[in-house]
Design a protein around this motif. Structure first.
Motif, PDB file in Angstrom:
ATOM      1  N   THR A  65       2.461  12.948   5.767  1.00 48.54           N
ATOM      2  CA  THR A  65       1.242  12.638   5.035  1.00 48.54           C
ATOM      3  C   THR A  65       0.030  12.789   5.951  1.00 48.54           C
ATOM      4  O   THR A  65       0.030  12.291   7.076  1.00 48.54           O
ATOM      5  N   HIS A  66      -0.974  13.505   5.477  1.00 45.09           N
ATOM      6  CA  HIS A  66      -2.210  13.705   6.237  1.00 45.09           C
ATOM      7  C   HIS A  66      -3.380  13.200   5.401  1.00 45.09           C
ATOM      8  O   HIS A  66      -3.303  13.168   4.177  1.00 45.09           O
ATOM      9  N   VAL A  67      -4.449  12.823   6.074  1.00 41.65           N
ATOM     10  CA  VAL A  67      -5.676  12.520   5.356  1.00 41.65           C
ATOM     11  C   VAL A  67      -6.775  13.401   5.957  1.00 41.65           C
ATOM     12  O   VAL A  67      -6.861  13.580   7.173  1.00 41.65           O
ATOM     13  N   THR A  68      -7.563  14.009   5.050  1.00 42.42           N
ATOM     14  CA  THR A  68      -8.602  14.927   5.511  1.00 42.42           C
ATOM     15  C   THR A  68      -9.888  14.150   5.719  1.00 42.42           C
ATOM     16  O   THR A  68     -10.355  13.456   4.801  1.00 42.42           O
ATOM     17  N   LEU A  69     -10.443  14.244   6.920  1.00 37.68           N
ATOM     18  CA  LEU A  69     -11.648  13.494   7.260  1.00 37.68           C
ATOM     19  C   LEU A  69     -12.743  14.436   7.718  1.00 37.68           C
ATOM     20  O   LEU A  69     -12.487  15.565   8.127  1.00 37.68           O
ATOM     21  N   GLU A  70     -13.981  13.929   7.635  1.00 39.94           N
ATOM     22  CA  GLU A  70     -15.154  14.695   8.066  1.00 39.94           C
ATOM     23  C   GLU A  70     -15.576  14.143   9.423  1.00 39.94           C
ATOM     24  O   GLU A  70     -16.009  12.994   9.521  1.00 39.94           O
ATOM     25  N   PHE A  71     -15.393  14.938  10.491  1.00 41.92           N
ATOM     26  CA  PHE A  71     -15.726  14.446  11.836  1.00 41.92           C
ATOM     27  C   PHE A  71     -17.062  15.026  12.273  1.00 41.92           C
ATOM     28  O   PHE A  71     -17.277  16.238  12.182  1.00 41.92           O
ATOM     29  N   MET A 113      -8.473   1.199  10.714  1.00 43.48           N
ATOM     30  CA  MET A 113      -8.093   2.222  11.693  1.00 43.48           C
ATOM     31  C   MET A 113      -6.577   2.366  11.810  1.00 43.48           C
ATOM     32  O   MET A 113      -6.073   3.421  12.200  1.00 43.48           O
ATOM     33  N   GLU A 114      -5.840   1.296  11.469  1.00 47.20           N
ATOM     34  CA  GLU A 114      -4.380   1.373  11.567  1.00 47.20           C
ATOM     35  C   GLU A 114      -3.788   2.371  10.577  1.00 47.20           C
ATOM     36  O   GLU A 114      -2.631   2.755  10.672  1.00 47.20           O
ATOM     37  N   MET A 115      -4.634   2.752   9.601  1.00 49.48           N
ATOM     38  CA  MET A 115      -4.178   3.703   8.598  1.00 49.48           C
ATOM     39  C   MET A 115      -3.982   5.088   9.214  1.00 49.48           C
ATOM     40  O   MET A 115      -3.135   5.865   8.794  1.00 49.48           O
ATOM     41  N   ILE A 116      -4.824   5.387  10.205  1.00 49.19           N
ATOM     42  CA  ILE A 116      -4.805   6.726  10.815  1.00 49.19           C
ATOM     43  C   ILE A 116      -3.906   6.692  12.046  1.00 49.19           C
ATOM     44  O   ILE A 116      -3.872   5.699  12.775  1.00 49.19           O
ATOM     45  N   PRO A 148       3.432   3.532   8.737  1.00 52.54           N
ATOM     46  CA  PRO A 148       3.596   2.704   7.524  1.00 52.54           C
ATOM     47  C   PRO A 148       2.986   3.358   6.290  1.00 52.54           C
ATOM     48  O   PRO A 148       3.574   3.286   5.207  1.00 52.54           O
ATOM     49  N   PHE A 149       1.844   4.039   6.472  1.00 53.74           N
ATOM     50  CA  PHE A 149       1.199   4.642   5.304  1.00 53.74           C
ATOM     51  C   PHE A 149       1.905   5.928   4.889  1.00 53.74           C
ATOM     52  O   PHE A 149       1.905   6.298   3.721  1.00 53.74           O
ATOM     53  N   ARG A 175      -7.008   0.445  -0.303  1.00 55.89           N
ATOM     54  CA  ARG A 175      -7.874   1.442   0.344  1.00 55.89           C
ATOM     55  C   ARG A 175      -7.164   2.797   0.413  1.00 55.89           C
ATOM     56  O   ARG A 175      -7.784   3.838   0.194  1.00 55.89           O
ATOM     57  N   PHE A 176      -5.905   2.747   0.734  1.00 54.55           N
ATOM     58  CA  PHE A 176      -5.159   4.001   0.804  1.00 54.55           C
ATOM     59  C   PHE A 176      -5.145   4.687  -0.564  1.00 54.55           C
ATOM     60  O   PHE A 176      -5.331   5.905  -0.671  1.00 54.55           O
TER      61      PHE A 176
END
Lengths: 429, 253
Positions: A65-71, A113-116, A148-149, A175-176
């Motif tokens: 599982t990945h989450v796409t973020l804007e850095f 932050m623990e999500m990432i 975990p996520f 939130r997820f």
């Protein structure tokens, strides 16, 4: 001579006693057939259960599982002259906090932050270091979520479990789910399983180090055991006199093939590491140890293959005036090669799956880099499986099964190659 | 009368404790076919294998006595068995072509002994050998196909071509026709008669008729001993030993 011998009693093939015997014989035939069929069925069933269980446990590890973020890669955070020293952790934090502006307390932000994955800053750093032109711009990039996520996304965490006994709190779950609703969560094929080396974090752990370690160890094993095994077999078959000494050597080689592998590990520990002072955990030592185990297999297979070359071919060559080495290299070896290669590949496949001797020479260390040669520390596929199976994180359960699938895939491929070579090069005469 | 090519004097052969051949003395003449006859296990193949030192390859075999080729003892340390076997060629009972192409089968001997300077010369040697073995016309269009794909008779002629490709002076044949049908046998016998113009030939055979047809000299072996030798016509019409007469008339063997 008795009268009975002179005039034998005529045989009545329709005699009921004989017919009973015939029926009983057919019954036993059927019984033997049924027993064989049952045994075969059981064996196939076991295999199906094994493979099924592995795939069932391992399927989750083939995606991540990945989450796409804007850095925002601002020059304040990352100095263009030294991008490696940039504060990528802060950039990741900003990207995550930006998605959840309402979360402000330190505690909640930490949970956020623990999500990432904790490895996300490093992935970002590697990306920027590879392309420094990104500094001062914004970058959309998918980073792995933490274990975990990942489990949550794959449905491996039961949402109905009371919050206190769940690894993910209700708030974090909500939130997820918001990220999912925003379309930022994806689950691509887990390329990292092959391209990453080992890691403390299951979502980042991969088999690259183990694959290279196994490759180097098998290479060393092959380079030692193939020539030595063939030379020994040629000498024993073509040159050695038949006497008590060669009988003794033959018995010992056959016994060596049955020695438990852990004994070879102890021997390697004492000799290669103790006396020769070779480095611990090195594929060189692993390969040398595996070569000791593979040698008897190759010698036995090669001798069998050489024995199977018809003596008439040897006679024909000798009769033409070929010398011993010409007989061996021109005729015997080419004809024996399919058998030799089959034996070698089966020996190497055994070596690939061998765990115990590698544990004793330290190829089960935690190493986060792929080896760059036969002297650098490494793990091997089976020892990596051993390490992962021993790890407490949930994510390693599926990764262990996935790694076993990879190992089995290699074994099947090697055995298929052996069968192909045997079919392809087998000559008829 | 042809000159003597090979001589054997007082040859004894032991396989371990088994005394297989007792005190055999024979002359092999040049440009002559010599037939060895006798019942199974009489030692005729054993003696044949002495003539090109093939018995050296059997660890338990021990050969005593003197055997000469052109007056030189073949057990002399100066004689290399590898070269000897090129000069004294051998054809075996069962056709045993190498599982290689027809060309490579014939070219193997010249190659290992370095008899050809270039490819053209090797081609010529192969063609000549196959022609002499009466096989060229049948295989000239498929020299690269495997020798094992030929029929039994063709395979045996290929083996003869392979043996004569090194231009041997003596050709030993160990029951060359026993695995062949009558037509192939006739072809091989014709070939033997033809090869006699150039070579000294020794043939071991179980067939009395074959010995009578192809040979000029015959030696009769029995129980590891040479019983009688001489002109084939004399052996078959007027043998001097009782055992020879019993054997050729089919009373035993």
């Amino acid at each position: 001579m008795t009268d009975a011998a002179a005039a034998p009693r005529p045989i009545d093939w329709a005699d009921p006693r004989l017919l009973v015997r015939v029926r009983r014989r057919h019954g036993r035939d059927a019984w033997l057939r049924a027993a064989g069929l049952t045994a075969l069925g059981l064996a196939v069933l076991m295999l199906a259960i094994l493979v099924g269980a592995l795939l069932y446990n391992g399927w989750a590890a083939f995606t991540q599982t990945h989450v796409t973020l804007e850095f925002e890669i601002s020059p304040q955070r990352v100095k263009p002259e030294d991008p490696g020293a940039g504060n990528f952790r802060a950039i990741v934090q900003e990207a995550v906090y930006g998605l959840f502006p309402e979360v402000t307390s330190r505690r909640d932000r930490r949970e956020l932050m623990e999500m990432i994955s904790s490895g996300a800053p490093y992935l970002l750093r590697d990306r920027v270091m590879a392309d420094p032109g990104l500094i001062g711009r914004s970058l959309r990039m998918a980073v792995p979520v933490s274990d975990p996520f990942d489990q949550l996304a794959k449905g491996l965490i039961d949402r109905n479990t009371p919050e206190s006994r769940r690894r993910v709190s209700d708030a974090a779950m909500a939130r997820f789910d918001r990220l999912v609703a925003m379309g930022l969560v994806s689950r691509p094929l887990n390329v990292g399983l092959i391209t990453n080396a080992d890691s403390r974090f299951p979502e980042l752990a991969g088999l690259k180090g183990a694959l290279w370690g196994s490759f180097y160890a098998l290479l060393v094993c092959f380079l030692i055991s193939f020539p030595v095994g063939i030379a020994a077999a040629i000498y024993l078959e073509e040159f050695a006199p038949r006497n008590r000494w060669t009988d003794l050597i033959e018995i010992n080689i056959n016994n060596l093939a049955a020695v438990p592998s852990v004994v070879f590990g102890l021997l390697a520990l004492a000799v290669f590491l103790g006396w020769f002072g070779l480095p611990r955990s090195a594929p060189l030592v692993g390969g040398m140890t595996l070569a000791l185990m593979t040698l008897p297999t190759i010698i036995i297979a090669t001798r069998a293959a050489i024995k199977a070359v018809p003596p008439s071919i040897r006679e024909a060559a000798l009769g033409l005036g070929a010398s011993r080495h010409q007989v061996v290299f021109d005729h015997v070896l080419p004809l024996a090669m399919p058998g030799i290669l089959t034996g070698t590949i089966i020996g190497l496949a055994q070596a690939l799956g061998e765990t115990a001797p590698l544990l004793l020479i330290g190829m089960n260390a935690f190493i986060t880099q792929a080896p760059d040669g036969v002297m650098s520390p490494a793990t091997a596929l089976p020892t990596q499986i051993f390490i992962w199976a021993d790890s407490p994180e949930r994510g390693f359960v599926s990764r262990t099964a996935a790694a076993i699938c990879v190992l089995l895939l290699f074994l099947v491929a090697m055995n298929a190659t052996a069968i192909y070579l045997r079919r392809r090069f087998a000559k008829q005469w | 009368m042809s000159p003597v090519k090979m001589t054997a004097r007082g040859v004894n052969v032991y396989y371990g404790d088994n005394h297989a051949l007792r005190d055999v003395s024979v002359d092999i003449l040049d440009k002559t076919v010599t037939a060895f006859i006798g019942p199974s296990g009489c030692g005729k193949s054993t003696f044949l294998r002495c003539l090109n030192r093939m018995n050296d390859t059997i660890p338990t075999a021990r050969v005593e006595g003197s055997i000469t080729l052109d007056g030189q003892d073949i057990h002399d340390p100066a004689v290399d068995p590898v070269q000897l076997r090129a000069r004294v060629g051998m054809v075996f009972q069962k056709p045993n072509p190498f599982p290689k192409s027809i060309y490579d089968n014939v070219a193997y001997g010249p190659r290992i002994h370095g008899l050809a300077r270039d490819r053209a010369e090797l081609d010529a040697i192969v063609e000549r050998a196959l022609t002499r073995a009466a096989l060229w016309n049948e295989v000239k269009d498929r020299l690269s196909s495997p020798g094992t794909g030929l029929s039994g008779g063709q395979q045996q002629r290929l083996c003869i071509a392979r043996a004569i490709a090194t231009s041997p002076e003596v050709l030993l044949m160990d029951e060359p026709c026993s695995a062949l049908d009558p037509i192939a046998t006739a072809q091989i016998e014709e070939l033997i008669d033809e090869l006699r113009q150039t070579y000294s030939l020794v043939i071991v055979t179980h067939s009395m008729q074959q010995a009578a047809r192809v040979s000029q000299k015959t030696a009769f072996f029995h129980m590891g001993q040479l019983v009688e030798q001489g002109d084939t016509t004399k052996i078959f019409t007027n043998p001097s030993d009782r055992r020879t007469q019993d054997y050729i008339t089919g009373r035993f063997g």
